[in-house]
Design a protein around this motif. Structure first.
Motif, PDB file in Angstrom:
ATOM      1  N   ASN A  70       0.825  -1.214   0.000  1.00 16.11           N
ATOM      2  CA  ASN A  70       0.000   0.000   0.000  1.00 16.11           C
ATOM      3  C   ASN A  70       0.855   1.258   0.000  1.00 16.11           C
ATOM      4  O   ASN A  70       0.518   2.238  -0.669  1.00 16.11           O
ATOM      5  CB  ASN A  70      -0.967  -0.005   1.185  1.00 16.11           C
TER       6      ASN A  70
ATOM      7  N   LEU B  77       2.082   1.732  -3.545  1.00 13.29           N
ATOM      8  CA  LEU B  77       1.011   2.243  -4.410  1.00 13.29           C
ATOM      9  C   LEU B  77       0.783   3.730  -4.166  1.00 13.29           C
ATOM     10  O   LEU B  77       0.579   4.495  -5.116  1.00 13.29           O
ATOM     11  CB  LEU B  77      -0.282   1.456  -4.171  1.00 13.29           C
ATOM     12  N   GLU B  78       0.837   4.144  -2.909  1.00 11.51           N
ATOM     13  CA  GLU B  78       0.663   5.564  -2.584  1.00 11.51           C
ATOM     14  C   GLU B  78       1.807   6.398  -3.160  1.00 11.51           C
ATOM     15  O   GLU B  78       1.576   7.433  -3.779  1.00 11.51           O
ATOM     16  CB  GLU B  78       0.576   5.743  -1.075  1.00 11.51           C
TER      17      GLU B  78
ATOM     18  N   TYR C  71      -3.740   5.261  -6.701  1.00  8.84           N
ATOM     19  CA  TYR C  71      -5.146   5.603  -6.493  1.00  8.84           C
ATOM     20  C   TYR C  71      -5.491   7.009  -6.987  1.00  8.84           C
ATOM     21  O   TYR C  71      -6.652   7.307  -7.231  1.00  8.84           O
ATOM     22  CB  TYR C  71      -5.543   5.416  -5.031  1.00  8.84           C
ATOM     23  N   LYS C  72      -4.502   7.835  -7.162  1.00  5.02           N
ATOM     24  CA  LYS C  72      -4.748   9.161  -7.748  1.00  5.02           C
ATOM     25  C   LYS C  72      -4.986   9.025  -9.256  1.00  5.02           C
ATOM     26  O   LYS C  72      -5.822   9.714  -9.834  1.00  5.02           O
ATOM     27  CB  LYS C  72      -3.547  10.076  -7.495  1.00  5.02           C
TER      28      LYS C  72
ATOM     29  N   TRP D  28     -15.312  -3.903  -8.702  1.00 13.16           N
ATOM     30  CA  TRP D  28     -13.972  -3.859  -8.101  1.00 13.16           C
ATOM     31  C   TRP D  28     -14.016  -4.764  -6.881  1.00 13.16           C
ATOM     32  O   TRP D  28     -14.572  -4.418  -5.853  1.00 13.16           O
ATOM     33  CB  TRP D  28     -13.626  -2.442  -7.708  1.00 13.16           C
TER      34      TRP D  28
ATOM     35  N   GLN E  71      -6.835  -8.072  -6.433  1.00 13.30           N
ATOM     36  CA  GLN E  71      -8.038  -7.341  -6.807  1.00 13.30           C
ATOM     37  C   GLN E  71      -8.376  -7.613  -8.270  1.00 13.30           C
ATOM     38  O   GLN E  71      -7.487  -7.798  -9.094  1.00 13.30           O
ATOM     39  CB  GLN E  71      -7.839  -5.848  -6.577  1.00 13.30           C
TER      40      GLN E  71
ATOM     41  N   SER F 101       2.031   3.218 -12.287  1.00 10.89           N
ATOM     42  CA  SER F 101       1.627   3.371 -10.892  1.00 10.89           C
ATOM     43  C   SER F 101       1.351   2.069 -10.134  1.00 10.89           C
ATOM     44  O   SER F 101       1.245   2.097  -8.917  1.00 10.89           O
ATOM     45  CB  SER F 101       0.383   4.264 -10.812  1.00 10.89           C
TER      46      SER F 101
END
Length: 97
Positions: free
Chosen positions: A18, A21-22, A27-28, A40, A48, A69
């Motif tokens: 996580n 990913l940030e 997620y942006k 999802w 996922q 990303s």
């Protein structure tokens, strides 16, 4: 439509994935504006599974977002799909007559 399997790197803890990913802005960037998220889901033991509805002309854009990303935290698989529900149900109903 496009179904994407985001398979977690199971050799690393979720908190580390996580954080990556940030840092990478996943997620942006995902999903981009104008792309419909049909579903999802979290699939235990895999990661996922996301299904998007988008014009085929945007496939390259989605691929680049994932490359920039998500790679490193996820291994990805892409499955272009199409909605067959109405046709399948229509064929079923027709066959029952």
């Amino acid at each position: 439509m496009l179904t994407i399997f985001f398979k977690h790197d199971q050799s690393r803890p979720l908190s580390e994935l996580n954080a990556q990913l940030e840092r990478q802005g996943f997620y942006k960037a995902f999903p981009p504006e104008g792309v419909e998220v049909v579903s999802w889901y979290v699939m235990m033991g895999v990661g996922q599974v996301v299904t998007l509805r988008l014009p085929a002309s945007r496939l390259r854009e989605i691929n680049r977002i994932i490359e920039n990303s998500a790679w490193g935290a996820y291994h990805t698989e892409f499955y272009p799909t199409y909605d067959y529900k109405a046709i399948g149900i229509g064929n079923h109903e027709k066959a029952k007559q």
